[in-house]
Scaffold this motif. Structure first.
Motif, PDB file in Angstrom:
ATOM      1  N   GLN A 192       2.916  -0.132  -1.130  1.00 31.56           N
ATOM      2  CA  GLN A 192       1.685   0.667  -0.987  1.00 31.56           C
ATOM      3  C   GLN A 192       2.001   2.154  -0.937  1.00 31.56           C
ATOM      4  OE1 GLN A 192       0.526  -1.221   2.844  1.00 31.56           O
ATOM      5  NE2 GLN A 192       0.402   0.837   3.716  1.00 31.56           N
ATOM      6  N   GLU A 193       3.142   2.500  -0.363  1.00 32.11           N
ATOM      7  CA  GLU A 193       3.631   3.880  -0.384  1.00 32.11           C
ATOM      8  C   GLU A 193       5.074   3.820  -0.878  1.00 32.11           C
ATOM      9  OE1 GLU A 193       3.117   3.689   3.634  1.00 32.11           O
ATOM     10  OE2 GLU A 193       0.947   3.910   3.449  1.00 32.11           O
ATOM     11  N   HIS A 211       1.322  -4.041  14.405  1.00 28.91           N
ATOM     12  CA  HIS A 211       0.669  -3.029  13.570  1.00 28.91           C
ATOM     13  C   HIS A 211      -0.050  -2.026  14.470  1.00 28.91           C
ATOM     14  CE1 HIS A 211      -0.665  -1.753   9.602  1.00 28.91           C
ATOM     15  NE2 HIS A 211      -1.771  -1.371  10.206  1.00 28.91           N
ATOM     16  N   ALA A 212       0.045  -0.743  14.152  1.00 27.43           N
ATOM     17  CA  ALA A 212      -0.541   0.283  15.022  1.00 27.43           C
ATOM     18  C   ALA A 212      -2.067   0.237  15.027  1.00 27.43           C
ATOM     19  CB  ALA A 212      -0.072   1.656  14.555  1.00 27.43           C
ATOM     20  N   THR A 219       2.570   7.827  11.748  1.00 27.23           N
ATOM     21  CA  THR A 219       1.653   6.800  12.273  1.00 27.23           C
ATOM     22  C   THR A 219       1.055   7.240  13.611  1.00 27.23           C
ATOM     23  OG1 THR A 219       2.870   5.078  11.124  1.00 27.23           O
ATOM     24  CG2 THR A 219       1.477   4.361  12.934  1.00 27.23           C
ATOM     25  N   HIS A 261      -1.690   9.543  13.043  1.00 27.32           N
ATOM     26  CA  HIS A 261      -2.850   8.796  12.533  1.00 27.32           C
ATOM     27  C   HIS A 261      -3.620   8.169  13.700  1.00 27.32           C
ATOM     28  CE1 HIS A 261      -5.038   6.063   9.700  1.00 27.32           C
ATOM     29  NE2 HIS A 261      -5.099   5.346  10.814  1.00 27.32           N
ATOM     30  N   GLU A 262      -2.907   7.468  14.565  1.00 24.91           N
ATOM     31  CA  GLU A 262      -3.595   6.753  15.654  1.00 24.91           C
ATOM     32  C   GLU A 262      -4.331   7.715  16.576  1.00 24.91           C
ATOM     33  OE1 GLU A 262      -4.216   3.760  15.369  1.00 24.91           O
ATOM     34  OE2 GLU A 262      -2.815   3.522  13.719  1.00 24.91           O
ATOM     35  N   HIS A 310      -7.820   8.629  15.605  1.00 23.45           N
ATOM     36  CA  HIS A 310      -8.881   7.744  16.105  1.00 23.45           C
ATOM     37  C   HIS A 310      -9.215   8.128  17.549  1.00 23.45           C
ATOM     38  CE1 HIS A 310      -8.865   5.024  12.691  1.00 23.45           C
ATOM     39  NE2 HIS A 310      -7.577   4.771  12.813  1.00 23.45           N
ATOM     40  N   GLU A 360      -5.272  10.707   9.133  1.00 25.89           N
ATOM     41  CA  GLU A 360      -4.562  10.932   7.875  1.00 25.89           C
ATOM     42  C   GLU A 360      -4.451  12.434   7.579  1.00 25.89           C
ATOM     43  OE1 GLU A 360      -3.054   7.969   7.639  1.00 25.89           O
ATOM     44  OE2 GLU A 360      -3.144   8.252   5.471  1.00 25.89           O
ATOM     45  N   PHE A 388      -0.443   5.055  -3.244  1.00 25.98           N
ATOM     46  CA  PHE A 388      -1.340   4.451  -2.247  1.00 25.98           C
ATOM     47  C   PHE A 388      -2.751   4.246  -2.801  1.00 25.98           C
ATOM     48  CE2 PHE A 388      -4.105   4.573   1.569  1.00 25.98           C
ATOM     49  CZ  PHE A 388      -3.654   3.389   2.138  1.00 25.98           C
ATOM     50  N   LYS A 440      -0.456  -8.937   4.638  1.00 32.86           N
ATOM     51  CA  LYS A 440      -1.000  -7.618   4.998  1.00 32.86           C
ATOM     52  C   LYS A 440      -1.981  -7.843   6.160  1.00 32.86           C
ATOM     53  CE  LYS A 440      -1.434  -3.287   4.564  1.00 32.86           C
ATOM     54  NZ  LYS A 440      -0.339  -2.485   5.074  1.00 32.86           N
ATOM     55  N   HIS A 469      -4.451  -6.356   7.597  1.00 28.99           N
ATOM     56  CA  HIS A 469      -5.907  -6.178   7.485  1.00 28.99           C
ATOM     57  C   HIS A 469      -6.629  -7.346   6.822  1.00 28.99           C
ATOM     58  CE1 HIS A 469      -3.748  -2.390   7.642  1.00 28.99           C
ATOM     59  NE2 HIS A 469      -4.820  -1.799   8.146  1.00 28.99           N
ATOM     60  N   TYR A 473     -10.187  -2.338   3.638  1.00 27.55           N
ATOM     61  CA  TYR A 473      -9.074  -1.482   3.211  1.00 27.55           C
ATOM     62  C   TYR A 473      -9.475  -0.293   2.345  1.00 27.55           C
ATOM     63  CZ  TYR A 473      -4.131  -0.547   3.232  1.00 27.55           C
ATOM     64  OH  TYR A 473      -2.914   0.041   3.486  1.00 27.55           O
ATOM     65  N   TYR A 491      -9.260   3.197   3.673  1.00 27.46           N
ATOM     66  CA  TYR A 491      -8.050   4.035   3.601  1.00 27.46           C
ATOM     67  C   TYR A 491      -8.010   4.823   2.296  1.00 27.46           C
ATOM     68  CZ  TYR A 491      -6.606   1.230   7.587  1.00 27.46           C
ATOM     69  OH  TYR A 491      -6.554   0.620   8.807  1.00 27.46           O
TER      70      TYR A 491
END
Ligand code: X8Z
Ligand code: ZN
Length: 596
Positions: free
Chosen positions: A270-271, A333-334, A360, A363-364, A367, A397, A438, A493, A495, A503, A506
């Motif tokens: 994905q990346e 997973h975070a 990461t 990112h968290e 939220h 992000e 991505f 994955k 999710h 997804y 994202y």
């Protein structure tokens, strides 16, 4: 009349008009106000009870905690999906024009929430809650094994980051796909149950229910994603070509048409991180602590003027990997949680001191700071969520992107002051590791596969073939060897199991973050977007807070337009990477571009 008397008179007239003004609230608005007061209170109370139980179950997987989640999940639905609530909300919405926009938004959100567990069909809801709980439990307690030995998710990712031995890489990659078969049976059941709840509320399928948060249909969402992929395609093909030559050289292999999945450091391709030597900053994280990672992330936000995270965040979060001899099992997973829709904010992570977890963690906390910003009396509980789900994913992000900028890293002493960056290398790494490949995973493989299983009812004996068709056609990546239907590689994955039909948020977040970043760099910082520094800039913080504090009280298109002057588009993203296109064309001269 003297001024004093005039003031008296106008005061009296005003007072005598007051009862009129009060009774000017229409009976239907009064009815909505009374209803929403109760609905918000019940929603918050049950949200909290359910989140508490879920938090315990994901941070400590036991049959007792699972049983508690099944019970609170049903209680949550018993209130939020209550037929009396659904009927009243629908009836009030027939008077939409007589209601305030804020009431209308709450009623619509209430109906979306109800559709997750509509108690017009209690058996179906109970089955869904039980199947969701079971699936989460399998996912969160799954033990990966490499040559018969237990291996953690972090160890898998670290090996894929470091190993140059293709045989070892293949074995690790294959080990990472072992969870698929364990997760498939319940996912097959969940597909029907999720579609079932959505249909109970007259949505065509579960995917359509989820995209309804954007006011879009499934086809409209897929078209938007396809358009984004189409505009970025020329750049992707150049990057893909550059990457496969680079990888073939690294592994001393002939240049393939498509990139073998185990050549890439990310388990799902994905990346594509760590391909650009001159932009590899991993060594600057060595010797740091995991605690430093999360504190540095918090400092990014406090530097912008946001207040520190509450004390309870540090007490109740679960931020670090479990010791290898731990009996406890937790989700790896975070995630970040707004437990009570008030100040109880927690994050679940497994932070190690490396660049991957650095981004990461940023990112968290995005939220977390979004939760904090809309936790205020003006925002009713039902609207304490992002303007759209992609906004929520986009904030962290954005800050990850900002925290990867060289001038920022230097200003914080993460990179040495005399560090001489090769700007082209950093831009190339930004593209590969944080943006362009991505897009083909998040706009392509993931949502198309999920739309197929939910909206197009793809038979379960075609799931893996379809997955690899999308990986192959859209990402230009192929498995190391044939993957039959005994595998369910999509289900590896996270999710796919616990955040279904989500997804594309994202993808939205990626496009959106470049728009916000472009505005901040050019209009507030007056610096080039590819090399800028937000550190400690309060104007940036105020501007961002204006978006966040609204929660979901306004339409996402309006919020974006007012903040940036733009509609959602890949314009900013394409411009950010524009300098790369001609450089890549030069590097790829004489090479066959793409895989068709
Ligand atoms: O799942 C996440 C976050 C949690 S909301 C860590 N992300 C996606 C992923 O890991 O696949 C962040 C970007 C992509
Ligand atoms: Zn997220």
């Amino acid at each position: 009349m003297n001024p004093f008397l005039r003031a008296m008179w106008s005061g009296l007239i005003f007072l005598s008009l007051l009862p009129l003004a009060v009774s000017a609230v229409s009976p239907v608005q009064e009815r909505a106000d009374r209803f929403l007061k109760l609905a918000n209170a019940g929603y918050q109370a049950l949200y909290r009870v359910n989140s508490e139980a879920q938090w315990l179950a994901v941070t400590d997987v036991t049959p007792e905690h699972d049983a508690a989640v099944a019970a609170t999940g049903k209680a949550y639905a018993a209130f939020n999906g209550n037929p009396a609530l659904i009927t009243e909300a629908r009836d009030l919405l027939t008077h939409e024009k007589e209601l305030t926009p804020l009431s209308v938004r709450q009623l619509k959100q209430l109906l979306l929430n109800a559709a997750e567990g509509p108690m017009t069909n209690p058996d179906l809801v109970a089955k869904r809650v039980e199947a969701e709980t079971k699936q989460a439990s399998i996912l969160n307690s799954f033990e990966f094994k490499l040559n018969g030995q237990k291996i953690t998710a972090n160890e898998i990712d670290n090996k894929l980051e470091k190993s140059t031995d293709l045989e070892e890489r293949k074995a690790v990659w294959k080990a990472s796909k072992e969870s698929g078969p364990a997760l498939k049976p319940d996912l097959v059941v969940l597909r029907d149950l999720r579609n079932g709840v959505a249909r109970e509320m007259k949505y065509p399928d579960y995917f359509s229910l989820e995209v309804a948060s954007y006011g879009m249909t499934t086809d409209e969402m897929l078209k938007m994603l396809d358009d984004w992929m189409a505009t970025l395609r020329p750049l992707y093909l150049q990057l893909h070509t550059w990457a496969k030559y680079r990888l073939a050289e690294k592994y001393h292999q002939p240049v393939p048409k498509k990139i073998p999945a185990h050549w890439i450091n990310n388990r799902w391709a994905q990346e594509w991180p760590d391909l650009v030597e001159a932009a590899n900053i991993d060594k600057y994280f060595e010797g740091r602590s995991a605690d430093w990672i999360i504190k540095t992330a918090e400092q990014f936000y406090t530097g912008l003027g946001f207040s520190p995270l509450p004390e309870s965040f540090w007490k109740r979060s679960d931020l670090y990997p479990l010791p290898s001899d731990s009996k406890r099992k937790k989700n790896t997973h975070a995630s970040c949680w707004h437990i009570d829709l008030e100040n109880d904010i927690r994050s679940l992570q497994s932070i190690e001191p490396n660049a991957r977890w650095f981004f990461t963690a940023h990112h968290e906390l995005g939220h977390g700071y979004y939760f904090k910003a809309y936790t205020r009396p003006e925002v009713p509980y039902l609207l304490r969520t992002g303007a759209a789900p992609g906004f929520h994913e986009g904030v962290g992000e954005l800050i990850s992107l900002a925290s990867s900028q060289v001038p920022y890293l230097q200003s914080r002493g993460i990179l040495p002051k005399d560090f001489k960056p090769d700007m082209n290398a950093f831009l190339l790494d930004d593209a590969l590791a944080r943006a362009i490949p991505f897009i083909y995973f998040s706009c392509g493989t993931m949502p198309h596969w999920e739309a197929d299983i939910y909206a197009h009812n793809l038979p379960a004996d075609q799931w893996n073939a379809r997955w690899w068709k999308y990986v192959s056609d859209m990402q230009g990546v192929e498995p190391p060897s044939a993957r039959g239907e005994e595998w369910c590689d999509a289900a590896t994955k996270t999710h796919i199991n616990d955040t279904p039909a989500y997804y594309y948020n994202y993808a939205f977040a990626t496009v959106f973050k470049f728009q916000l970043h472009d505005y901040i760099a050019r209009k507030i910082l007056h610096q080039p977007p590819q090399s800028c520094n937000y550190a400690d800039n309060k104007e940036v913080g105020t501007w961002l807070n204006n978006i966040l504090k609204k929660g979901s009280t306004e339409d996402w298109r309006k919020v974006l337009k007012e903040a940036t002057g733009e509609d959602i588009s890949t314009r900013a993203m394409a411009e950010y990477f524009k300098p790369l296109q001609s450089w890549l064309e030069e590097q790829n001269k004489g090479r066959q571009i793409g895989w068709e």
